[in-house]
Design an enzyme around this catalytic site. Structure first.
Site, short mmCIF file in Angstrom:
data_model
loop_
_atom_site.label_atom_id
_atom_site.label_comp_id
_atom_site.label_asym_id
_atom_site.label_seq_id
_atom_site.Cartn_x
_atom_site.Cartn_y
_atom_site.Cartn_z
N ASN A 144 0.65 -1.38 0.32
CA ASN A 144 -0.09 0.33 -0.03
C ASN A 144 1.29 1.29 -0.08
OD1 ASN A 144 1.02 -0.56 2.24
ND2 ASN A 144 -1.49 0.22 3.49
N GLU A 240 4.38 -5.01 12.41
CA GLU A 240 3.49 -3.85 12.76
C GLU A 240 1.97 -4.13 11.52
OE1 GLU A 240 2.30 -0.89 13.85
OE2 GLU A 240 4.64 -0.52 14.47
N CYS A 274 -3.68 1.13 6.77
CA CYS A 274 -3.69 0.57 8.67
C CYS A 274 -4.61 1.25 8.74
CB CYS A 274 -2.17 0.20 8.97
SG CYS A 274 -0.66 1.11 9.02
N GLU A 447 6.89 1.10 15.78
CA GLU A 447 8.09 2.42 14.86
C GLU A 447 8.45 3.30 15.39
OE1 GLU A 447 6.93 -0.01 11.02
OE2 GLU A 447 9.15 -0.25 11.22
P1 NAD Z 1 0.77 -9.81 3.94
O1 NAD Z 1 0.79 -9.88 4.65
O2 NAD Z 1 -0.02 -10.27 2.86
O3 NAD Z 1 2.03 -9.46 2.83
C1 NAD Z 1 3.11 -8.57 3.72
C2 NAD Z 1 4.77 -9.19 2.99
O4 NAD Z 1 4.83 -10.00 3.56
C3 NAD Z 1 4.11 -9.37 1.46
O5 NAD Z 1 6.10 -8.37 0.97
C4 NAD Z 1 4.71 -11.05 1.30
O6 NAD Z 1 5.10 -11.15 -0.11
C5 NAD Z 1 5.22 -11.15 2.79
N1 NAD Z 1 5.08 -12.24 2.60
C6 NAD Z 1 4.03 -13.36 2.56
N2 NAD Z 1 4.17 -14.67 3.21
C7 NAD Z 1 5.03 -14.52 4.27
C8 NAD Z 1 5.68 -15.58 4.70
N3 NAD Z 1 5.36 -16.60 5.53
N4 NAD Z 1 6.51 -15.30 5.32
C9 NAD Z 1 7.51 -14.21 5.29
N5 NAD Z 1 6.77 -13.13 4.66
C10 NAD Z 1 5.77 -13.50 3.25
O7 NAD Z 1 0.31 -8.29 3.63
P2 NAD Z 1 -0.57 -6.79 2.69
O8 NAD Z 1 -1.37 -7.83 2.01
O9 NAD Z 1 0.96 -7.40 0.90
O10 NAD Z 1 -0.94 -5.54 3.48
C11 NAD Z 1 -1.81 -5.77 3.68
C12 NAD Z 1 -2.01 -5.32 4.99
O11 NAD Z 1 -0.51 -4.83 5.36
C13 NAD Z 1 -3.23 -5.25 5.90
O12 NAD Z 1 -4.24 -5.67 6.61
C14 NAD Z 1 -2.31 -3.54 6.42
O13 NAD Z 1 -3.64 -3.12 7.30
C15 NAD Z 1 -1.57 -4.36 6.50
N6 NAD Z 1 -0.14 -3.23 6.98
C16 NAD Z 1 0.11 -2.45 8.20
C17 NAD Z 1 -0.04 -1.10 8.29
C18 NAD Z 1 1.40 -0.71 9.68
O14 NAD Z 1 1.71 0.28 9.64
N7 NAD Z 1 0.66 -1.30 10.88
C19 NAD Z 1 1.15 -0.73 7.08
C20 NAD Z 1 0.29 -0.53 6.24
C21 NAD Z 1 -0.14 -2.12 5.81
#
Ligand code: NAD
Length: 467
Positions: A144, A240, A274, A447
């Protein structure tokens, strides 16, 4: 079609395999990104390990100088990185550029932070507390805000003396690959490396014995998997995760004044962030006026291709995300919710959904209980503040929350929200110097700010008995 490159140990890595990258504004594949092999993940960790002793031994002023160079390099490449970011993620170009510029500033702001040695001694002993780097940090990011969310990890990790392997999301790898290339021109070889690919590449990195610390931003599901995996080595990751932030609008809230602010707190980046407001609880006294005001906002916003300068909201990042959001709205409507704006896909190529306001959805509907991560906002009426607070605290999330109103009551209500950040009359305002983290399943660790910097360090005590 262009193929992009990973940077490992300061060099362009061979492209063994690739995966397609799509433009969400037209659903056309426009580039191929390298899919890292297990050997390349290993090479990236090895390069980071090799570079670590010299980087950690640099006086902090030396690392600060490098961080400032990173900021300048990023700023100089802002146009090119922003254009790629818009093409792969969909956000308006002006927002993509702002994200890159914020990231450049983040480097220089982080360079201004300190990791002072603390004197804990007394008459009998000289005792120093130092904050030492872990070694190799794996930084894993979502799609995002791929640039700023990566830099929020890289800058403090590097300042603290760690070296880094970055793993961007497979939805948006290109801007991170280019950013890393740009940063590697001003950093010593191996201090920063990048491997692209899907979940298995992230998993290989997390499970690698040469990784000392994982910093992850993404979904709860992946965060839980990373927590389980790193626990095997007794490592504490920084996580996060997702959020389902509630905004509680009190009876004395000036609806006409706050509606636009509240709208953008929910719909910025097409709701894909998020700390977006993901549900609104409005006191029955202001409920109808607020529904009308939010509907007016939703109907006037310009949705389109992020490359069009008139666009205010872009598409959703993928067909998968669009289908999920559409399904949540359908279920909420089936349960009695009323669509007062939007509620439909746009009849054009790409993953577009009209900005949507759903009034009166069931409190236990998925749209209210889950993280929609899209341009859809449910608004629910309440009669007593206690009821609203109970509802706000009723999910498994605890990232942020807000209370809106003119009296001190707003401050009291905000204090009752069980989340990492509680805002009053605003929402989602995040800053470099202010720690940010989630309660419950929204995360572990923080963070930003001094606390965020310390996440990339471990304490080291030196104790000398005075003779
Ligand atoms: P995701 O968890 O699907 O993927 C995030 C990253 O993790 C990607 O690079 C993905 O390839 C990697 N990944 C996937 N499986 C993995 C594993 N088993 N081990 C290690 N890495 C792995 O999330 P997304 O769909 O890319 O992002 C959306 C989510 O992120 C939403 O839930 C959103 O709320 C959250 N988010 C949180 C914050 C925050 O600061 N709290 C900020 C932005 C987004």
């Amino acid at each position: 079609m262009e193929t992009t490159h990973m940077t490992i140990g300061g060099r362009v890595a061979a492209v063994v395999d690739t995966f397609p990258v799509e433009n969400p504004a037209d659903a056309e594949v426009f580039a191929a990104a390298p899919a890292a092999t297990v050997e390349q993940v290993d090479a990236a960790v090895t390069a980071a390990r090799t570079a670590h002793p010299r980087w950690a031994a640099l006086p902090i002023d030396g690392r600060r100088a490098h961080l400032r160079k990173c900021g300048a390099a990023l700023s100089a490449a802002a146009d090119e990185i922003a254009a790629l970011l818009t093409r792969e993620q969909g956000k308006p170009l002006v927002k993509a550029r702002a994200e890159v510029e914020l990231s450049a500033t983040w480097f220089s702001d982080t360079a201004g932070q300190d990791l002072a040695v603390e004197d804990l001694g007394d008459a009998g002993a000289e005792i120093r507390l130092q904050h030492k780097p872990y070694g190799v940090v794996a930084a894993i990011t979502p799609w995002n805000y791929p640039i700023i969310l990566a830099v929020c990890k890289l800058a403090p990790a590097l300042l603290a003396g760690n070296t880094v392997v970055l793993k961007p999301s497979p939805e948006t790898p290109l801007s991170s690959l280019l950013m890393t290339e740009v940063l590697c021109e001003v950093l010593p070889s191996g201090v920063l490396n990048v491997v692209s690919g899907a979940g298995p590449v992230g998993r290989a990195l997390v499970e690698h014995a040469g990784v000392d610390k994982v910093s992850f931003t993404g979904s709860v599901q992946t965060g839980l998997a990373i927590a389980a995996s790193t626990a095997q080595r007794l490592q504490r990751p920084t996580l996060e995760l997702g959020g389902n932030d509630a905004a509680i609008v009190l009876p004395d809230a000036p609806v006409a004044e706050i509606a636009e602010r509240l709208f953008w707190a929910a719909f910025e980046n097409s709701g894909q962030y998020c700390t977006a407001v993901k549900r609104v609880y409005a006191h029955r006294v202001v409920y109808s006026d607020l529904v009308d005001a939010l509907r007016a906002q939703a109907e006037q916003v310009v949705v389109g291709d992020g490359m069009d300068p008139t666009t205010q909201l872009g598409p959703l990042v993928s067909a998968h995300q669009l289908d999920r959001v559409a399904a949540l709205v359908e279920q909420a409507v089936a349960g009695g919710g009323q669509v007062v704006a939007g509620g439909r896909r746009l009849d054009r190529p790409g993953h577009f959904y009209a900005p949507t306001i759903v009034a009166g959805a069931e409190p236990d509907s998925r749209l209210v209980q889950e993280e929609q991560f899209g341009p859809v906002l449910p608004i629910l009426p309440f009669d007593t503040v206690e009821e609203a607070v109970t509802q706000a605290n009723s999910t498994t999330f605890g990232l942020g929350g807000s209370a809106w109103g003119e009296s001190d009551r707003a401050t009291e209500v905000a204090a009752e929200l069980e989340c990492g950040t509680a805002w009053i009359n605003t929402h989602g305002d995040l800053r470099h110097g202010v720690p940010f983290g989630g309660y419950r399943q929204s995360g572990a660790g923080v963070e930003y700010g001094t606390l965020g910097l310390l996440e990339y360090t471990r304490p080291r005590v030196t104790h000398v008995r005075r003779v």
